[in-house]
Structure formats: structure tokens, C-alpha cells
Design a protein around this motif. Structure first.
Motif, short mmCIF file in Angstrom:
data_model
loop_
_atom_site.label_atom_id
_atom_site.label_comp_id
_atom_site.label_asym_id
_atom_site.label_seq_id
_atom_site.Cartn_x
_atom_site.Cartn_y
_atom_site.Cartn_z
N THR A 288 52.16 23.11 21.75
CA THR A 288 53.10 24.03 21.07
C THR A 288 53.94 23.24 20.05
O THR A 288 53.93 22.00 20.05
N TYR B 137 70.23 14.79 27.50
CA TYR B 137 69.19 14.87 26.46
C TYR B 137 69.42 13.79 25.39
O TYR B 137 68.52 13.03 25.06
N THR C 239 60.79 25.94 16.76
CA THR C 239 59.76 25.81 17.81
C THR C 239 60.25 26.53 19.07
O THR C 239 61.44 26.88 19.16
P1 NAD Z 1 58.19 22.65 22.34
O1 NAD Z 1 58.88 23.12 23.55
O2 NAD Z 1 57.29 23.58 21.61
O3 NAD Z 1 57.35 21.34 22.65
C1 NAD Z 1 57.57 20.49 23.75
C2 NAD Z 1 56.24 20.22 24.36
O4 NAD Z 1 56.36 19.28 25.41
C3 NAD Z 1 55.67 21.51 24.98
O5 NAD Z 1 54.32 21.63 24.60
C4 NAD Z 1 55.81 21.27 26.46
O6 NAD Z 1 54.81 21.91 27.20
C5 NAD Z 1 55.64 19.76 26.51
N1 NAD Z 1 56.18 19.20 27.73
C6 NAD Z 1 57.41 19.39 28.27
N2 NAD Z 1 57.50 18.75 29.43
C7 NAD Z 1 56.31 18.13 29.63
C8 NAD Z 1 55.79 17.31 30.65
N3 NAD Z 1 56.51 17.02 31.73
N4 NAD Z 1 54.53 16.86 30.53
C9 NAD Z 1 53.78 17.18 29.46
N5 NAD Z 1 54.21 17.95 28.46
C10 NAD Z 1 55.46 18.41 28.56
O7 NAD Z 1 59.32 22.12 21.37
P2 NAD Z 1 59.26 21.06 20.16
O8 NAD Z 1 60.45 21.33 19.37
O9 NAD Z 1 57.95 21.04 19.51
O10 NAD Z 1 59.51 19.69 20.94
C11 NAD Z 1 58.77 18.52 20.70
C12 NAD Z 1 59.71 17.33 20.72
O11 NAD Z 1 60.62 17.46 19.63
C13 NAD Z 1 60.56 17.19 21.97
O12 NAD Z 1 60.55 15.84 22.39
C14 NAD Z 1 61.95 17.59 21.50
O13 NAD Z 1 62.97 16.95 22.23
C15 NAD Z 1 61.91 17.12 20.07
N6 NAD Z 1 62.90 17.73 19.18
C16 NAD Z 1 62.82 19.05 18.85
C17 NAD Z 1 63.79 19.60 18.00
C18 NAD Z 1 63.76 21.06 17.62
O14 NAD Z 1 64.76 21.57 17.13
N7 NAD Z 1 62.67 21.77 17.80
C19 NAD Z 1 64.81 18.80 17.49
C20 NAD Z 1 64.85 17.46 17.83
C21 NAD Z 1 63.89 16.92 18.68
#
Ligand code: NAD
Length: 247
Positions: free
Chosen positions: A16, A150, A185
């Protein structure tokens, strides 16, 4: 030639959001991609969307046996690894007073320990020219009351990358962190539920470019750091955040 022609990549949390957008781009750029995630149904959907040159390996990054299984599959199928995008992460916004020991452990187990061992266990497969990319967050250097655990896990990633820069440069392996700002996301809805739209409006006022980022914009940065175009870049913290960290 496409930027990642012939490269083998692992993307954790690849079903995702940022991970999925990056998996699509990596394949377009000529890579073969292994994606991981906990939910088989989401993985199946992602594989269908990515289309080709992809294998899904179901698993939890906080489970060391699952990580071993993942790399066994990479070793059997491809025999090497060029790029690790350690991207899986969770965000459970709670102020310090509300964080239980279980909440604390869960966030650190997935966001910090999961990344650490995903990298450690990848190393035997990585050779000269390898690229490790972590998904951090601009929050690592901010004090926001709802993100005590976090933000601390993301600060740990910033530190890991400095250590790995020193440790792995001699082997020709680079390590960098991408720090996204707010990106469209599923993680946003997961945190803010029915207040998601209101929170997005608030984020927009904080970001100099005045908008939320797209997962594809993080994927572009990941392609750059994964490719030989960034061959003299290691140890950096690359904000992809519309200017948020700069103001
Ligand atoms: P998202 O929730 O779509 O993606 C996170 C993914 O990690 C998901 O596919 C989820 O299934 C997977 N995941 C969670 N726990 C897991 C585990 N224990 N084992 C395997 N997979 C696991 O959201 P995203 O925004 O795409 O997040 C991706 C990264 O980006 C994360 O590390 C998040 O902290 C970081 N991030 C996101 C944002 C934002 O605003 N979207 C901002 C800063 C950082």
C-alpha cells in the motif's frame, strides 16, 4: 537504459501507499521487486496492480523468522539483493501520558527493530553497489505532542543510517533515509479516522508548497537513491516534504 535495469529490490510494506507506489516505479525502471506485508489479500491486490517482475512474501517485519523466510526466497529466486527499501511502519498518535508499554513496544518493534533486522539480514545478499533506503519522517527532528514514540523511532533510523554509512561504505553499500512530509496514503485515515480531511487541511497550512504529497513523489526519490545516479550519496537525510522541514 531504465534507472534500475536488472536490479533486485526488496520493499517492506510494499502493498500500500508509498511502498506500493515505489514497487510500481521500480518495476517500470527495470527492477525485479519482492514486496512484503502482513496481509495476504493486500499483497495479492498489489501484485495484480504491479503486474510483472514482482513476488509477494507475506510476513511481519517485527518477526525475525518472517525476515529469514523473506531473504531465503530472495536468495533462492535471484541469489542477490541490490536495493532494500525498508519502508514498513505504523503511526499511532497518542500523547506521552496515554502510551501503554504495549503501544511503546509495538511502535519500536515495527518501526525501529523491524528496520534494523531487515537491514542486518539483507547484508549477506548485498554486494558492491547496494543501496539501503529507509522511510523515516520529518517528525524525527520535531516535537509534536501526539508522536513521542513514532518520532523517536524515526530518529533511530536517522542514527542507524549514520552508523551504516561508516560501517558499509567499505563494502560499496550506501545507506540513506527519505523523510516524507504528509503524504496521501492509508496511514492518514488509520491515524485520524473521520478527522482525516480536517487534518489534511491543517497539514496544508504547515507545508510551504501548500499541499499534501503524493506517494509517487516519494517513489521518485527512492528511484534516485536506489539507482547509480546517486552513486556518491550516502548517509543523507532527504526530506521530500514540500519544504516542511525547512521552515
Ligand atoms: P501505509 O499504511 O500505506 O504503509 C505502511 C505499510 O507498512 C503498509 O503496507 C503496512 O501493511 C506495512 N506494515 C505495517 N506494519 C508492518 C509489519 N509489522 N510488517 C510488515 N509490514 C508492515 O502508509 P505509508 O504512508 O505508505 O507508510 C510508509 C512509510 O512512510 C511508513 O514507515 C511511515 O511511517 C512513513 N511516513 C508516511 C507519511 C505519510 O504522511 N503518509 C509521512 C512520513 C513518513
Amino acid at each position: 537504459m531504465p534507472a534500475l535495469q536488472g536490479k533486485i529490490a526488496v520493499i517492506t510494506g510494499g502493498s500500500t501507499g508509498i511502498g506500493l507506489a515505489t514497487a510500481k516505479r521500480f518495476v517500470k525502471e527495470g527492477a525485479y521487486v519482492f514486496i512484503t506485508g502482513r496481509r495476504q489479500a493486500e499483497l495479492d491486490k498489489a501484485v495484480a496492480e504491479i503486474g510483472s517482475n514482482v513476488t509477494a512474501v507475506q510476513g511481519d517485519v517485527s518477526n525475525l523468522d518472517d525476515l529469514d523466510r523473506l531473504y531465503e526466497e530472495v536468495a533462492t529466486k535471484k541469489g542477490k539483493l541490490d536495493v532494500l527499501f525498508a519502508n514498513a511502519g505504523i503511526a499511532e498518535p497518542k500523547p506521552t501520558a496515554a502510551v501503554s508499554p504495549e503501544d511503546y513496544d509495538k511502535t519500536f518493534d515495527i518501526n525501529a527493530r523491524g528496520v534494523f533486522f531487515a537491514v542486518q539480514k539483507a547484508l549477506p545478499l548485498m554486494k558492491e553497489g547496494g543501496s539501503i533506503i529507509l522511510t523515516g519522517s520529518g517528525l524525527w527532528q520535531k516535537g509534536v505532542p501526539i508522536y513521542p514514540t513514532y518520532a523517536a523511532t524515526k530518529a533511530a533510523l536517522r542514527s542507524f543510517v549514520r552508523t551504516w554509512t561508516a560501517d558499509l561504505a567499505g563494502k560499496g553499500i550506501r545507506a540513506n533515509v527519505i523523510n516524507p512530509g504528509p503524504v496521501e496514503t492509508p496511514i492518514l485515515k488509520g491515524q485520524f479516522g473521520e478527522n482525516t480531511e480536517a487534518m489534511k487541511e491543517r497539514f496544508k497550512t504547515m507545508v510551504p508548497m501548500g499541499r499534501i504529497g503524493k506517494p509517487e513523489e516519494i517513489a521518485s526519490a527512492a528511484v534516485f537513491l536506489a539507482s547509480d545516479e546517486s552513486s556518491y550519496i550516502t548517509g543523507i537525510d532527504l526530506p521530500v516534504d514540500g519544504g516542511l522541514a525547512a521552515v
